[in-house]
Design an enzyme around this catalytic site. Structure first.
Site, mmCIF file in Angstrom:
data_model
loop_
_atom_site.group_PDB
_atom_site.id
_atom_site.type_symbol
_atom_site.label_atom_id
_atom_site.label_comp_id
_atom_site.label_asym_id
_atom_site.label_seq_id
_atom_site.Cartn_x
_atom_site.Cartn_y
_atom_site.Cartn_z
ATOM 1 N N GLY A 1 0.809 -1.213 0.000
ATOM 2 C CA GLY A 1 0.000 0.000 0.000
ATOM 3 C C GLY A 1 0.843 1.263 0.000
ATOM 4 N N SER B 1 -5.405 8.252 11.768
ATOM 5 C CA SER B 1 -5.521 9.173 10.636
ATOM 6 C C SER B 1 -6.152 10.469 11.122
ATOM 7 C CB SER B 1 -6.407 8.525 9.579
ATOM 8 O OG SER B 1 -6.704 9.469 8.590
ATOM 9 N N SER B 2 -5.737 11.596 10.533
ATOM 10 C CA SER B 2 -6.267 12.892 10.972
ATOM 11 C C SER B 2 -7.785 12.964 10.796
ATOM 12 C CB SER B 2 -5.602 14.025 10.193
ATOM 13 O OG SER B 2 -5.822 13.861 8.817
ATOM 14 N N CYS B 3 -8.342 12.151 9.877
ATOM 15 C CA CYS B 3 -9.787 12.262 9.615
ATOM 16 C C CYS B 3 -10.629 11.611 10.717
ATOM 17 C CB CYS B 3 -10.129 11.684 8.252
ATOM 18 S SG CYS B 3 -9.833 9.928 8.147
ATOM 19 N N TYR C 1 -15.306 4.061 9.773
ATOM 20 C CA TYR C 1 -13.846 3.972 9.658
ATOM 21 C C TYR C 1 -13.190 4.572 10.907
ATOM 22 C CZ TYR C 1 -9.171 5.126 7.858
ATOM 23 O OH TYR C 1 -7.817 5.246 7.685
ATOM 24 N N LYS D 1 -10.731 2.861 13.839
ATOM 25 C CA LYS D 1 -9.364 3.349 14.064
ATOM 26 C C LYS D 1 -9.193 3.800 15.523
ATOM 27 C CE LYS D 1 -7.126 2.753 10.403
ATOM 28 N NZ LYS D 1 -5.829 2.086 10.451
ATOM 29 N N PRO E 1 -1.217 10.325 11.160
ATOM 30 C CA PRO E 1 -0.786 11.090 9.984
ATOM 31 C C PRO E 1 -1.916 11.924 9.369
ATOM 32 C CG PRO E 1 -0.350 8.735 9.731
ATOM 33 C CD PRO E 1 -1.293 8.899 10.874
ATOM 34 N N HIS F 1 -8.466 9.153 -2.742
ATOM 35 C CA HIS F 1 -8.369 10.391 -1.973
ATOM 36 C C HIS F 1 -8.141 11.573 -2.936
ATOM 37 C CE1 HIS F 1 -7.178 7.681 1.542
ATOM 38 N NE2 HIS F 1 -8.256 8.315 1.936
HETATM 39 N N1 LIG Z 1 -3.765 7.374 2.694
HETATM 40 C C1 LIG Z 1 -3.813 8.358 3.563
HETATM 41 O O1 LIG Z 1 -3.994 9.535 3.202
HETATM 42 C C2 LIG Z 1 -3.647 8.076 5.036
HETATM 43 C C3 LIG Z 1 -3.635 9.180 5.891
HETATM 44 C C4 LIG Z 1 -3.494 8.953 7.253
HETATM 45 C C5 LIG Z 1 -3.374 7.663 7.726
HETATM 46 N N2 LIG Z 1 -3.389 6.619 6.871
HETATM 47 C C6 LIG Z 1 -3.312 5.267 7.451
HETATM 48 O O2 LIG Z 1 -2.267 4.523 6.906
HETATM 49 C C7 LIG Z 1 -2.627 3.141 6.853
HETATM 50 C C8 LIG Z 1 -2.347 2.618 5.471
HETATM 51 O O3 LIG Z 1 -3.099 3.365 4.529
HETATM 52 P P1 LIG Z 1 -2.716 3.394 2.987
HETATM 53 O O4 LIG Z 1 -3.189 4.689 2.464
HETATM 54 O O5 LIG Z 1 -1.320 2.954 2.804
HETATM 55 O O6 LIG Z 1 -3.705 2.282 2.426
HETATM 56 P P2 LIG Z 1 -3.539 1.380 1.119
HETATM 57 O O7 LIG Z 1 -2.657 2.046 0.138
HETATM 58 O O8 LIG Z 1 -4.911 1.000 0.698
HETATM 59 O O9 LIG Z 1 -2.772 0.109 1.654
HETATM 60 C C9 LIG Z 1 -3.352 -0.746 2.583
HETATM 61 C C10 LIG Z 1 -2.703 -2.098 2.445
HETATM 62 O O10 LIG Z 1 -3.310 -2.961 3.408
HETATM 63 C C11 LIG Z 1 -3.524 -4.213 2.803
HETATM 64 N N3 LIG Z 1 -4.632 -4.901 3.440
HETATM 65 C C12 LIG Z 1 -5.882 -4.429 3.651
HETATM 66 N N4 LIG Z 1 -6.644 -5.382 4.227
HETATM 67 C C13 LIG Z 1 -5.844 -6.477 4.379
HETATM 68 C C14 LIG Z 1 -6.050 -7.773 4.888
HETATM 69 N N5 LIG Z 1 -7.239 -8.160 5.354
HETATM 70 N N6 LIG Z 1 -5.009 -8.636 4.897
HETATM 71 C C15 LIG Z 1 -3.807 -8.285 4.411
HETATM 72 N N7 LIG Z 1 -3.549 -7.056 3.898
HETATM 73 C C16 LIG Z 1 -4.569 -6.175 3.877
HETATM 74 C C17 LIG Z 1 -3.857 -3.889 1.356
HETATM 75 O O11 LIG Z 1 -3.628 -5.028 0.596
HETATM 76 P P3 LIG Z 1 -4.227 -5.161 -0.888
HETATM 77 O O12 LIG Z 1 -3.265 -4.370 -1.716
HETATM 78 O O13 LIG Z 1 -4.219 -6.601 -1.157
HETATM 79 O O14 LIG Z 1 -5.605 -4.561 -0.846
HETATM 80 C C18 LIG Z 1 -2.890 -2.747 1.083
HETATM 81 O O15 LIG Z 1 -1.655 -3.239 0.648
HETATM 82 C C19 LIG Z 1 -4.091 3.056 7.266
HETATM 83 O O16 LIG Z 1 -4.167 2.604 8.585
HETATM 84 C C20 LIG Z 1 -4.588 4.477 7.166
HETATM 85 O O17 LIG Z 1 -5.558 4.766 8.127
HETATM 86 C C21 LIG Z 1 -3.513 6.786 5.528
#
Ligand SMILES: NC(=O)c1ccc[n+]([C@@H]2O[C@H](COP(=O)([O-])OP(=O)(O)OC[C@H]3O[C@@H](n4cnc5c(N)ncnc54)[C@H](OP(=O)(O)O)[C@@H]3O)[C@@H](O)[C@H]2O)c1
Length: 313
Positions: free
Chosen positions: A15, A109-111, A138, A142, A165, A181
């Site tokens: 991810g 997450s900030s949201c 969500y 969290k 973050p 997003h």
């Molecule tokens: N994106 C943002 O803007 C943001 C901001 C603040 C915080 N965060 C936090 O950062 C974290 C990661 O977010 P991200 O944006 O990196 O998300 P992402 O790009 O969607 O990546 C999430 C990863 O988790 C894997 N995953 C989900 N469910 C799973 C399961 N049941 N078993 C194994 N793997 C699983 C997904 O695998 P697949 O590829 O197979 O689906 C993907 O590789 C989250 O906790 C989120 O709250 C994100």
């Protein structure tokens, strides 16, 4: 404290955040990095998670696996958002404890801060007011994960560290316009408009709401900085400490993509919250600052996007 000799499991390594964590670890010379794809280890499967952690015994878990998406996805699939995120958090945190793993990083997450939290949002704003209804499932999952970390630390003396973050973007983001997003959605829309020679791109709202954006590699750097340098377990915001209006973001995005048409704002459509900025004083006091400007981060993201087009390789 985390050092390059530790064995680390990065959950969700494909991810946005997980891949940035792996790059950051490799850049720092960490050699013992464990990863598993979802097909190899589904984190919804508690017995499998427990067996994996008991067998592999990582010393640190960086939990970057979650079900993540924009407002459309959150509204369309609220049950999936609460179930997947509750189960992933519960399975990984509890199994880490059962396997006697002392250290874990949990990404909030900030949201998930209250909708009306005073700006800039400090860590102490968590759970002080009603949530944004569109992503409450969500957010609640969290918040449960963060509360689990605190509970296991208190009851069992674990070091499970939650971080918060801001909006992140970068390599390996999800560019599917239905689920994405703000930044990946805008990038794919401007790119499509460039390819199709469209005269204008129409965006919702007035363009005046302000948002904060952090490059995912900087967020990963901040996570490792905290684990390597700071032994407190308090919640820490990870952000830039500055925000920009959406119309400025749209301008920078069209320049990055090389789109020459107009950007028009449909002011009949809703704006959403006017501001969402984190207070990053705690992290700044510890000595961390982001390195990548928004222009640099967008350029690197677009270069990657062009190589991979549909987002995920
Ligand atoms: N994106 C943002 O803007 C943001 C901001 C603040 C915080 N965060 C936090 O950062 C974290 C990661 O977010 P991200 O944006 O990196 O998300 P992402 O790009 O969607 O990546 C999430 C990863 O988790 C894997 N995953 C989900 N469910 C799973 C399961 N049941 N078993 C194994 N793997 C699983 C997904 O695998 P697949 O590829 O197979 O689906 C993907 O590789 C989250 O906790 C989120 O709250 C994100």
């Amino acid at each position: 404290m985390l050092t390059p000799s530790h064995r680390i499991f990065v959950a969700g390594h494909r991810g946005l955040v997980g891949s940035a964590l792996v790059r950051a670890l490799e850049k720092r010379g960490y050699k013992h990095i464990l990863t598993r794809s979802r097909t190899e280890l589904d984190l919804l499967d508690q017995p499998a998670v427990r067996a994996f952690l008991m067998k592999e015994k990582p010393e640190y878990i960086l939990l970057a696996a979650a079900k993540v998406g924009g407002i459309g996805a959150n509204m369309a699939f609220p049950a999936d958002f609460i179930y997947d995120n509750l189960m992933v958090a519960a399975n990984v945190i509890h199994s880490a404890h059962v396997a006697n793993i002392d250290h874990l990083l949990f990404l909030g997450s900030s949201c998930i801060y209250p909708r009306q939290a005073p700006q800039p949002i400090g860590e102490d704003a968590l759970l002080t007011g009603p949530l944004e209804p569109t992503n409450a499932p969500y957010a609640i999952s969290k918040i449960a994960g963060i509360t689990m970390c605190e509970a296991y630390n208190r009851q069992y003396g674990r070091s499970y560290r939650p971080v918060m973050p801001t909006n992140l973007y970068g390599i390996n983001d999800n560019f599917d316009t239905e689920n994405a997003h703000v930044i990946p959605a805008l990038m794919s829309r401007f790119h499509a408009a460039k390819i199709k020679h469209l005269p204008e791109v129409v965006l919702w709202g007035t363009g005046t709401p302000r948002r904060e954006f952090l490059y995912a590699d900087d967020a990963a750097d901040a996570c490792l900085f905290l684990l390597e340098k700071d032994d407190s377990l308090d919640l820490v915001n990870i952000g830039v400490g500055e925000d920009i209006p959406i119309h400025d973001l749209a301008q920078i995005m069209s320049e990055t993509v090389g789109y020459r048409g107009k950007v028009r704002f449909d002011t009949g459509k809703p704006d959403g919250m006017m501001r969402k900025l984190l207070n990053v004083q705690r992290l700044a006091t510890l000595g961390w600052r982001p390195r990548t400007t928004l222009r640099e981060g967008l350029q690197q993201t677009y270069d990657w996007y062009l190589r991979h087009q549909t987002g995920r390789p």
